[in-house]
Write an enzyme that holds these catalytic residues in place. Structure first.
Site, short mmCIF file in Angstrom:
data_model
loop_
_atom_site.label_atom_id
_atom_site.label_comp_id
_atom_site.label_asym_id
_atom_site.label_seq_id
_atom_site.Cartn_x
_atom_site.Cartn_y
_atom_site.Cartn_z
N CYS A 2 0.88 -1.16 0.00
CA CYS A 2 0.00 0.00 0.00
C CYS A 2 0.91 1.21 0.00
CB CYS A 2 -0.89 0.02 1.24
SG CYS A 2 -1.87 1.55 1.39
N GLU A 113 -4.11 1.22 -6.19
CA GLU A 113 -3.20 0.19 -6.69
C GLU A 113 -3.15 0.31 -8.22
OE1 GLU A 113 -1.10 -1.36 -5.23
OE2 GLU A 113 -1.74 -1.82 -3.18
#
Length: 248
Positions: A2, A113
């Site tokens: 992340c 992402e």
């Protein structure tokens, strides 16, 4: 991993949402950030026992993203410590003490992402992954205090407070975009996760349960998010249908 997320809620909203008892940084208020990147200041919810107090108090603090272990010689190591893998967090020297004693929640509206574009290995499509119901995410995190030996004891910058995001395997549809995702903590587990008296890492690990399938949705967004200098709500706006539709 992340490496980018959005956190646009106002401080008063977070104080209410997380039932915070103490605003630990009353003179600091972060503005809406739709492109939170490593080394930026972020909000963290944590519980600590104040001096001469008998119980832990839930508080909201401003911390820096990128955990700096207490034993680090300088804070530059934090840029490499933005994520802690759930598989090794209890054993890795950089994180094990924090996992046992200093756990926190990192509020987010969603995270980003990137997925390689079929037929073009050099191009990646960013996706914004958020709760399907538009709610808030409470990402599992750790925090740490680092003492700057070069500063005087009365220097307000003597102590640096930093954090990291715990990640896990991404399953189902989300795994098609990236194989890792932040670990989430559901509201019914917040109190246990934040409890500084819970020092058994095995018990703490059992509180980490991946988000239910279907709870999160991923929508393709503009590549403007690729540049950390870009910010604003347009970064989380879905691409128009003619660009690319949501995966699910």
């Amino acid at each position: 991993m992340c490496g980018r997320y959005a956190s646009a809620r106002k401080k008063h909203e977070l104080l209410e949402e997380f039932q915070v008892e103490l605003d630990a940084d009353p003179d600091k208020e972060l503005g809406p950030d739709y492109n939170v990147a490593p080394t930026k200041n972020v909000y963290a919810v944590l519980s600590r026992v104040p001096k001469e107090a008998e119980r832990a108090v839930r508080q909201l603090r401003v911390v820096k993203w990128g955990l700096v272990p207490a034993w680090a010689k300088d804070p530059s190591i934090g840029a490499r410590m933005i994520n802690a893998r759930i598989e090794t967090v209890a054993e890795k020297p950089s994180f094990r003490q924090a996992f046992a004693k200093r756990r926190c929640l990192l509020p987010a509206d969603g995270y980003f992402e990137w997925m390689p574009v079929e037929g073009d290995k050099k191009k990646k499509q960013p996706y914004f992954i958020r709760p399907e119901d538009g709610g808030l995410l409470a990402m599992a995190g750790l925090y740490e205090f680092w003492k700057d030996p070069s500063r005087a004891d009365d220097d307000p910058l003597k102590w640096l407070v930093t954090c990291t995001v715990i990640t896990t395997d991404a399953e189902d549809e989300l795994g098609r975009i990236h194989d890792r995702m932040p670990m989430m903590i559901e509201p019914e587990r917040w109190a246990e996760w934040l409890d500084p008296k819970l020092t058994d890492t095995g018990e703490a690990s059992r509180l980490l349960v991946p988000a239910d399938s279907g709870r999160l949705v991923a929508v393709p967004v503009s590549t403007d998010v690729n540049n950390v200098r870009n910010n604003g709500p347009d970064l989380i706006k879905p691409l128009p249908p003619e660009g690319e539709s949501a995966l699910f």
